[in-house]
Design a protein around this motif. Structure first.
Motif, PDB file in Angstrom:
ATOM      1  N   ILE A 172      -4.580  -8.514   5.820  1.00 52.61           N
ATOM      2  CA  ILE A 172      -3.159  -8.494   6.160  1.00 52.61           C
ATOM      3  C   ILE A 172      -3.017  -7.643   7.415  1.00 52.61           C
ATOM      4  CG2 ILE A 172      -0.853  -7.821   5.398  1.00 52.61           C
ATOM      5  CD1 ILE A 172      -1.874  -8.100   2.516  1.00 52.61           C
ATOM      6  N   LEU A 194       6.761  -3.854   1.405  1.00 53.81           N
ATOM      7  CA  LEU A 194       5.826  -4.729   0.709  1.00 53.81           C
ATOM      8  C   LEU A 194       5.319  -4.055  -0.552  1.00 53.81           C
ATOM      9  CD1 LEU A 194       4.100  -7.349   0.872  1.00 53.81           C
ATOM     10  CD2 LEU A 194       2.419  -5.997   2.105  1.00 53.81           C
ATOM     11  N   LEU A 204       2.407  -4.805   7.403  1.00 51.20           N
ATOM     12  CA  LEU A 204       2.573  -3.713   6.445  1.00 51.20           C
ATOM     13  C   LEU A 204       3.580  -2.673   6.936  1.00 51.20           C
ATOM     14  CD1 LEU A 204      -1.134  -3.202   5.364  1.00 51.20           C
ATOM     15  CD2 LEU A 204       0.670  -4.411   4.129  1.00 51.20           C
ATOM     16  N   ARG A 205       3.588  -2.414   8.232  1.00 48.92           N
ATOM     17  CA  ARG A 205       4.513  -1.423   8.786  1.00 48.92           C
ATOM     18  C   ARG A 205       5.940  -1.965   8.882  1.00 48.92           C
ATOM     19  NH1 ARG A 205       0.148  -0.809  12.281  1.00 48.92           N
ATOM     20  NH2 ARG A 205       1.217  -2.010  13.886  1.00 48.92           N
ATOM     21  N   SER A 264      -1.858  -5.058  10.063  1.00 48.52           N
ATOM     22  CA  SER A 264      -1.177  -3.783   9.847  1.00 48.52           C
ATOM     23  C   SER A 264       0.280  -3.822  10.282  1.00 48.52           C
ATOM     24  CB  SER A 264      -1.919  -2.657  10.568  1.00 48.52           C
ATOM     25  OG  SER A 264      -1.974  -2.920  11.958  1.00 48.52           O
TER      26      SER A 264
END
Length: 82
Positions: free
Chosen positions: A13, A23, A18-19, A15
């Motif tokens: 995934i 999630l 994610l930021r 990054s």
């Protein structure tokens, strides 16, 4: 999102994703439930399926037809039966 091991052992995934998102990753499957808990829930789950309260999108396929059915692109799960 559903990730199955048939796609591979890893699910990279980026990054940035994610930021940028709130999630939550939650595991499921046979390994996420202890065998005693799984066995305890099995009768009720089976009753829900056979009673029509749980819609299972699956197509039974005889083992003799496995070669033909293996490439099935339908959205239904295939269940191979003897």
């Amino acid at each position: 999102m559903q990730i199955g091991s048939i796609a591979g052992e890893a699910a990279p995934i980026p990054s940035a994703v994610l930021r940028a998102a709130r999630l939550h990753i939650v595991g499921s499957g046979i390994g996420s439930v202890s065998p005693p808990d799984f066995i305890a829930e099995l009768p009720e789950s089976a009753a829900a399926v056979t009673g029509g309260r749980l819609d299972v999108q699956a197509r039974p396929v005889p083992l003799a037809d496995i070669a033909h059915a293996w490439d099935d692109q339908s959205s239904k799960r295939l269940v191979f039966v003897p």
